[in-house]
Scaffold this active site. Structure first.
Site, PDB file in Angstrom:
ATOM      1  N   LYS A 223       0.796  -1.055  -0.022  1.00 24.69           N
ATOM      2  CA  LYS A 223       0.192   0.153   0.105  1.00 24.69           C
ATOM      3  C   LYS A 223       0.673   1.175   0.102  1.00 24.69           C
ATOM      4  CE  LYS A 223      -4.151  -2.047   1.632  1.00 24.69           C
ATOM      5  NZ  LYS A 223      -5.242  -2.288   2.783  1.00 24.69           N
ATOM      6  N   ARG A 257      -2.336  -9.945   5.859  1.00 22.84           N
ATOM      7  CA  ARG A 257      -2.966 -10.124   4.433  1.00 22.84           C
ATOM      8  C   ARG A 257      -2.104  -9.523   3.269  1.00 22.84           C
ATOM      9  NH1 ARG A 257      -5.872  -7.038   0.849  1.00 22.84           N
ATOM     10  NH2 ARG A 257      -7.543  -8.134  -0.394  1.00 22.84           N
TER      11      ARG A 257
HETATM   12  N1  LIG Z   1      -9.458  -7.054   5.904  1.00 20.51           N
HETATM   13  C1  LIG Z   1      -8.886  -6.184   5.076  1.00 20.51           C
HETATM   14  N2  LIG Z   1      -9.368  -6.742   3.627  1.00 20.51           N
HETATM   15  C2  LIG Z   1      -8.780  -5.716   2.541  1.00 20.51           C
HETATM   16  N3  LIG Z   1      -8.898  -5.708   1.382  1.00 20.51           N
HETATM   17  C3  LIG Z   1      -8.293  -4.642   0.975  1.00 20.51           C
HETATM   18  S1  LIG Z   1      -8.307  -4.241  -0.784  1.00 20.51           S
HETATM   19  C4  LIG Z   1      -7.089  -3.016  -0.757  1.00 20.51           C
HETATM   20  C5  LIG Z   1      -7.491  -1.798  -1.223  1.00 20.51           C
HETATM   21  C6  LIG Z   1      -6.511  -0.716  -1.319  1.00 20.51           C
HETATM   22  C7  LIG Z   1      -5.279  -0.618  -2.106  1.00 20.51           C
HETATM   23  C8  LIG Z   1      -4.457   0.284  -1.933  1.00 20.51           C
HETATM   24  C9  LIG Z   1      -4.711   1.369  -1.028  1.00 20.51           C
HETATM   25  S2  LIG Z   1      -3.350   2.569  -0.852  1.00 20.51           S
HETATM   26  N4  LIG Z   1      -4.029   4.043  -1.632  1.00 20.51           N
HETATM   27  O1  LIG Z   1      -3.179   2.972   0.640  1.00 20.51           O
HETATM   28  O2  LIG Z   1      -2.371   2.033  -1.521  1.00 20.51           O
HETATM   29  C10 LIG Z   1      -5.782   1.363  -0.129  1.00 20.51           C
HETATM   30  C11 LIG Z   1      -6.930   0.276  -0.075  1.00 20.51           C
HETATM   31  N5  LIG Z   1      -7.465  -4.187   1.683  1.00 20.51           N
HETATM   32  C12 LIG Z   1      -7.740  -4.921   3.170  1.00 20.51           C
HETATM   33  C13 LIG Z   1      -7.254  -4.721   4.406  1.00 20.51           C
HETATM   34  O3  LIG Z   1      -6.346  -3.864   4.560  1.00 20.51           O
HETATM   35  N6  LIG Z   1      -8.082  -5.401   5.426  1.00 20.51           N
END
Ligand SMILES: Nc1nc2[nH]c(SCCc3ccc(S(N)(=O)=O)cc3)nc2c(=O)[nH]1
Length: 275
Positions: A223, A257
């Site tokens: 991320k 994860r």
């Molecule tokens: N329990 C749980 N489920 C999850 N599913 C996802 S999908 C990721 C979506 C995303 C990608 C990238 C950024 S960024 N802008 O911070 O790089 C934010 C969100 N994540 C998680 C998480 O953490 N927990």
């Protein structure tokens, strides 16, 4: 207390942190470029993660990275359910990453081990969808929604507010009669947080566990919070991501994860050997 194929409690002593591998079955997955949309690609990726020692495979049919548009129920079911049925007897536990009650229902019918809800089971019908089952439930914090959450994240105190949210969601699920031993929490790195907010939450992992009384899942792999301190692009964030996973595990996180399963499995083996 065992959940489905989870042959370990989320709570209690003797814990070995578990690795949840990410399986995006979306065309625009933020880090895998969506090349796992087709079923055969998904199965190939899942088999590779199994080879690498993954404990749980998290199947997601809707990209929830910042700015991503919602996916229809039909599309999400068409993407997710064939993969669930193909993977459910391969060995690892299976979780489904969804906030849609109907997807939860069909995943539970298919026998998944966990429902992973980035929206904390707030959609009307979500709690009903999961009440009458024994699958584990991950309650994640998100401010706003994926389309707007990164526009202007703001908190008086991010840790206090995330804890308050998670406790409120835990109470809602418990009031519905859900067994507390099914629950785990997640601060939701990158879901309506600045880099500073994300690191305040990572530093507070122990406090989140303490003040909710629940096991914690950490999902920071690749991320922007990793990119911000390493300067590396998404495809070169494995080491930084492993560092973040260990920072969470060292404070008590029970599931991480991740995209990079082999690297994380090895790092946790070494960390565990020193416990
Ligand atoms: N329990 C749980 N489920 C999850 N599913 C996802 S999908 C990721 C979506 C995303 C990608 C990238 C950024 S960024 N802008 O911070 O790089 C934010 C969100 N994540 C998680 C998480 O953490 N927990």
């Amino acid at each position: 207390f065992q959940f489905g194929r989870f042959n370990y409690p989320l709570q209690g002593a003797g814990r070995r942190p578990r690795v949840m591998g990410i399986l995006n079955v979306t065309p625009d997955s933020f880090s895998d470029g969506g090349n796992y949309q087709a079923l055969e690609f998904a199965l190939g990726h899942a088999e590779a993660m199994i080879e690498e020692g993954v404990d749980i495979i998290d199947i997601g049919g809707e990209s929830t990275r910042p700015g991503s548009p919602p996916v229809s129920l039909e599309d999400e079911l068409q993407r997710v359910m064939p993969v669930v049925y193909a993977l459910r007897d391969l060995g690892p536990a299976i979780s489904v990453d969804t906030y849609k009650p109907q997807v939860m229902r069909e995943a539970i019918i298919a026998g998944v081990d966990m429902i992973n809800d980035i929206n904390g089971f707030r959609v009307p019908g979500a709690i009903d969808a999961v009440r009458d089952s024994d699958c584990a439930l991950c309650i994640m914090h998100m401010q706003s929604d994926p389309q707007h959450m990164q526009l202007a994240p703001s908190y008086a105190d991010v840790v206090d507010e995330v804890i308050a949210f998670l406790r409120e969601r835990i109470d809602a699920l418990l009031e519905a009669g859900i067994d507390p031993r099914r629950l785990c929490i997640d601060p939701g790195f990158g879901f309506g947080k600045t880099v500073e907010h994300n690191y305040a939450l990572l530093k507070a992992t122990g406090r989140l566990i303490e003040e909710t009384g629940m096991p914690l899942l950490a999902g920071l792999s690749r991320k922007s919070m990793i990119g911000a301190v390493t300067g590396k692009p998404v495809e070169r964030r494995a080491a930084g991501s492993v560092g973040g996973a260990l920072a969470a595990v060292a404070q008590g996180a029970i599931i991480v994860r991740v995209h990079d399963v082999a690297d994380t499995v090895d790092a946790l083996k070494v960390w565990q050997a020193a416990q």
